[in-house]
Every structure is written in structure tokens, then in C-alpha cells.
Design an enzyme around this catalytic site. Structure first.
Site, PDB file in Angstrom:
ATOM      1  N   TYR A  17       3.400   2.779  -6.740  1.00 54.48           N
ATOM      2  CA  TYR A  17       4.326   3.273  -5.709  1.00 54.48           C
ATOM      3  C   TYR A  17       5.763   2.910  -6.092  1.00 54.48           C
ATOM      4  O   TYR A  17       6.665   3.748  -6.045  1.00 54.48           O
ATOM      5  CB  TYR A  17       3.957   2.697  -4.336  1.00 54.48           C
ATOM      6  N   GLU A  39       5.431   5.596   7.084  1.00 56.88           N
ATOM      7  CA  GLU A  39       6.421   4.594   7.514  1.00 56.88           C
ATOM      8  C   GLU A  39       6.231   4.260   8.996  1.00 56.88           C
ATOM      9  O   GLU A  39       6.372   3.111   9.393  1.00 56.88           O
ATOM     10  CB  GLU A  39       7.846   5.081   7.249  1.00 56.88           C
ATOM     11  N   TRP A  47       3.308  -2.970   3.961  1.00 59.03           N
ATOM     12  CA  TRP A  47       3.230  -1.719   3.215  1.00 59.03           C
ATOM     13  C   TRP A  47       1.951  -1.683   2.388  1.00 59.03           C
ATOM     14  O   TRP A  47       1.369  -0.614   2.186  1.00 59.03           O
ATOM     15  CB  TRP A  47       4.473  -1.536   2.349  1.00 59.03           C
TER      16      TRP A  47
END
Length: 187
Positions: A17, A39, A47
Site C-alpha cells: 500500500y 477511510e 489502517w
């Protein structure tokens, strides 16, 4: 190769990522909706948790096809709340569907989220090169401005901290550390 602090010694999903998505400009509308949703889902969580569930989210939310998600109904909300492969938060799920409906209205009117967001920065990413992660702000005047505008336009769960992370994910803000040597120009 040196990465931003949060991606050093991370698992493969986080490293990938960081190296190929975070801070890389995108104008793909499906991807923009996906990252908006992820998000939102990340709020209050890590995350890493979201990345671990990303493949499940893609299945559960019809590969983030705005038109399909906008047609989700109460049965879909129940289905999603029972899906252990995703983050099962009723408000986040309902607001994702709501946002898909709002975005669908924009699309029907010939507007895109990408054109809207990139207009705030005149189509050019803002490149910051902070020295440490403690310098990277949780929100900025830009994320506050966009958050306020999106709420006024009827979107939900788009507070300035979520918007800040979303802008970073979309590459509108490139907040890689000055010491990061990863080439972020392609996915």
C-alpha cells in the site's frame, strides 16, 4: 530502500500500500469511492485492520461500484452487519450507502468526485516532505475546507481527519517523509 516510519517493518499489505498507492495520484472514480469508504471504515481503528479486510470489503460492497452500492437496501445493511469479513459498524455502513447515492446524483449531473477534489489543488498534488511522522498533521486547512464542502453537499462521515487521510490516499496530498526513497509514481 527507506520507507515512511509507518511502513518500515510492516507486513506485505502495508508495504505494498505504501509503495504503490499511498500518495500516488489517482483520478479513477471507483478507486476514489473505494478509498473514501475504507477511510471511513478506518475511523477509530488501525489502517492495518482495514487493509486486512480490504478484499472482503470489495466483495461485500460490489467492488465499490457506486451504482450498485447506491441500490443497497435494508436487507443489504443486515447482510453487511452479519459479514464477519468487514468492519460491522451500522453507521459506517449506512453512510457508505448514503454517500454512494449522493455520488450517483453527482454522476447523473455530469460531476465526478475526482474533478471536485482535484479542483481544490488546481489539479496538482501538494507534496510535503516532513522529517518525521509527528510532523504530519491529522488535519489541515485544506481537509477542513473540503470536509465542510462535502458535508454541505450532503455527504456523511467526512470529517476533516478522515478527509485528510483520504487526500493522502488519493495522492492529492503526498505526505511521504523526506527520508522515504520509494518511487511512488506508478501503481
Amino acid at each position: 530502500m527507506t520507507r515512511c516510519d509507518w511502513a518500515e517493518n510492516a507486513n506485505e499489505l502495508m508495504t505494498r500500500y505504501h509503495d504503490y498507492e499511498w500518495g500516488v495520484p489517482t483520478t479513477d472514480e471507483r478507486e476514489t469511492f473505494e478509498l473514501m469508504t475504507l477511510e471511513m471504515m478506518q475511523a477509530g481503528l488501525s489502517w492495518q485492520t482495514v487493509l486486512n479486510k480490504r478484499a472482503n470489503f470489495k466483495v461485500a460492497f460490489a467492488d465499490f461500484d457506486v451504482t450498485k452500492v447506491a441500490r443497497f437496501d435494508d436487507n443489504d445493511v443486515v447482510r453487511l452487519l452479519n459479514d464477519a469479513g468487514i468492519i460491522r459498524n451500522r453507521l459506517k455502513i449506512k453512510d457508505t450507502i448514503h454517500n454512494a447515492r449522493q455520488l450517483g446524483k453527482w454522476h447523473a449531473a455530469g460531476k465526478t468526485m475526482n474533478a471536485y477534489l482535484w479542483a481544490f489543488v488546481d489539479g496538482q498534488p501538494i507534496v510535503n516532505r516532513y522529517l518525521s511522522m509527528v510532523e504530519v498533521p491529522a488535519q489541515t486547512p485544506l481537509s477542513q475546507q473540503i470536509s465542510k464542502a462535502l458535508k454541505k453537499a450532503g455527504f456523511k462521515f467526512v470529517g476533516p481527519t478522515i478527509v485528510q487521510s483520504w487526500l493522502e490516499a488519493l495522492g492529492i496530498l503526498d505526505d511521504h517523509l523526506a527520508t522515504c526513497t520509494v518511487n511512488h509514481l506508478s501503481k
